[in-house]
Motif scaffolding. Structure first.
Motif, short mmCIF file in Angstrom:
data_model
loop_
_atom_site.label_atom_id
_atom_site.label_comp_id
_atom_site.label_asym_id
_atom_site.label_seq_id
_atom_site.Cartn_x
_atom_site.Cartn_y
_atom_site.Cartn_z
N ALA A 79 30.09 39.65 44.01
CA ALA A 79 30.48 40.18 42.70
C ALA A 79 31.27 39.13 41.90
N ILE A 80 32.16 38.43 42.57
CA ILE A 80 32.97 37.41 41.90
C ILE A 80 32.10 36.22 41.50
N ALA A 81 31.26 35.77 42.44
CA ALA A 81 30.38 34.62 42.16
C ALA A 81 29.39 34.95 41.04
N GLY A 82 28.87 36.17 41.04
CA GLY A 82 27.92 36.56 40.01
C GLY A 82 28.55 36.56 38.63
N ALA A 83 29.75 37.14 38.52
CA ALA A 83 30.43 37.17 37.23
C ALA A 83 30.79 35.76 36.76
N GLN A 84 31.19 34.91 37.70
CA GLN A 84 31.54 33.53 37.33
C GLN A 84 30.29 32.79 36.85
N PHE A 154 39.44 33.18 33.59
CA PHE A 154 38.40 34.18 33.90
C PHE A 154 38.33 34.42 35.40
N LEU A 155 38.40 33.36 36.21
CA LEU A 155 38.30 33.49 37.66
C LEU A 155 39.42 34.36 38.21
N LEU A 156 40.64 34.20 37.70
CA LEU A 156 41.77 35.00 38.18
C LEU A 156 41.49 36.48 38.01
N TRP A 157 41.16 36.91 36.79
CA TRP A 157 40.94 38.33 36.53
C TRP A 157 39.62 38.82 37.09
N ASN A 158 38.64 37.94 37.16
CA ASN A 158 37.37 38.26 37.79
C ASN A 158 37.57 38.58 39.26
N THR A 159 38.42 37.80 39.94
CA THR A 159 38.68 38.04 41.36
C THR A 159 39.38 39.38 41.57
N ILE A 160 40.37 39.68 40.76
CA ILE A 160 41.08 40.96 40.87
C ILE A 160 40.12 42.12 40.63
N GLY A 161 39.37 42.06 39.53
CA GLY A 161 38.43 43.13 39.22
C GLY A 161 37.34 43.27 40.26
N GLY A 162 36.81 42.15 40.74
CA GLY A 162 35.74 42.19 41.74
C GLY A 162 36.19 42.81 43.04
N LEU A 163 37.40 42.48 43.47
CA LEU A 163 37.94 43.05 44.71
C LEU A 163 38.18 44.55 44.59
N VAL A 164 38.83 44.95 43.51
CA VAL A 164 39.15 46.38 43.32
C VAL A 164 37.87 47.20 43.23
N TRP A 165 36.89 46.71 42.47
CA TRP A 165 35.64 47.45 42.27
C TRP A 165 34.85 47.59 43.57
N THR A 166 34.56 46.48 44.22
CA THR A 166 33.70 46.54 45.41
C THR A 166 34.40 47.22 46.58
N VAL A 167 35.59 46.78 46.92
CA VAL A 167 36.28 47.34 48.09
C VAL A 167 36.62 48.81 47.86
#
Length: 248
Positions: A79-84, A154-167
């Protein structure tokens, strides 16, 4: 057993492709524009169920089971890699990409919605919230690249959002599967509809707000975020600091 694949049916896709397919779909849905129609929320929820004790019951395949640790590691990474990747595409070719006319799959309104979220909430909040909104979570990433939001921010907030969403969604499905093992069939469909409904709620709220604004404000006074796609290539109010990384 013959499988009938339906790309809009998360259960069908999980049964057909398993863990590897889930991870690829998560990457494509968040990173490539043509993946916006894929069922990301329900896919994650059912993947969590597939890692629970109710997996064989739900998927009607004896012995079927997904690895929860692999899902909890692989899904956030994809999810994080895709958004990046989406952000990078936007930064490199986004302006030309979004200049295309409407088609059966692509609509300029998708870009406008993503731009409106960035303009209204600022980069950090918009990137995290977009994870839970179908279509917006796909298009916001390249739009952020077009608008010049720095890759590190973008990576900082992408990582937070990706973790919360998927997990979060994976564990919700896993918990439900283990709790309702043996009777989950009665609750699964309503749970999936609830997940989809909750994810669509921000879109419905945005539609209502936009209609109210269009009635209250003369057409000449509409902002770029609600009036049309002309804002691409410019920086909406409140985002200038995000480009330099001084505000998140």
């Amino acid at each position: 057993m013959e499988l009938a694949l339906n790309v809009l049916d998360a259960q069908s896709m999980i049964t057909a492709f398993g863990l590897a397919g889930i991870l690829v779909i998560i990457f494509v849905e968040t990173g490539l524009l043509f993946g916006f129609f894929l069922p990301g929320d329900s896919l994650l929820f059912l993947a969590g169920v597939g890692a629970s004790g109710a997996a064989a019951e739900v998927f009607d395949r004896p012995g079927f089971h997904l690895s929860l640790p692999m899902l909890l590691i692989g899904a956030p990474i994809c999810a994080i890699a895709g958004a990046q990747m989406g952000h990078l595409l936007g930064a490199k070719v986004g302006t030309r990409l979004f200049a295309r006319p409407d088609s059966r799959l692509f609509k300029q309104e998708y870009v406008q919605k993503a731009e409106a979220y960035l303009s209204r909430y600022g980069a950090g909040k918009a990137i995290v919230l977009a994870r839970f909104i179908p279509v917006v979570r796909t298009f916001l990433n390249p739009v952020a690249g077009v608008l010049g939001i720095r890759a590190g921010v973008f990576l900082l907030w992408n990582t937070i959002g990706g973790l919360v969403w998927t997990v979060g969604i994976l564990l919700l499905g896993y918990r439900l599967g283990d709790t309702l093992k043996g009777s989950i069939d009665s609750y699964l469909l309503p749970a999936v509809f609830l997940i989809i409904g909750v994810s669509m709620l921000p879109v419905l709220i945005e539609v209502v707000r936009t209609r109210r604004a269009s009635r209250a404000v003369p057409a000449a006074g509409l902002t770029e975020a609600t009036a049309g796609p002309g804002g691409l290539g410019t920086v909406p109010d409140g985002l200038a600091a995000d480009r330099s990384g001084t505000r998140a």
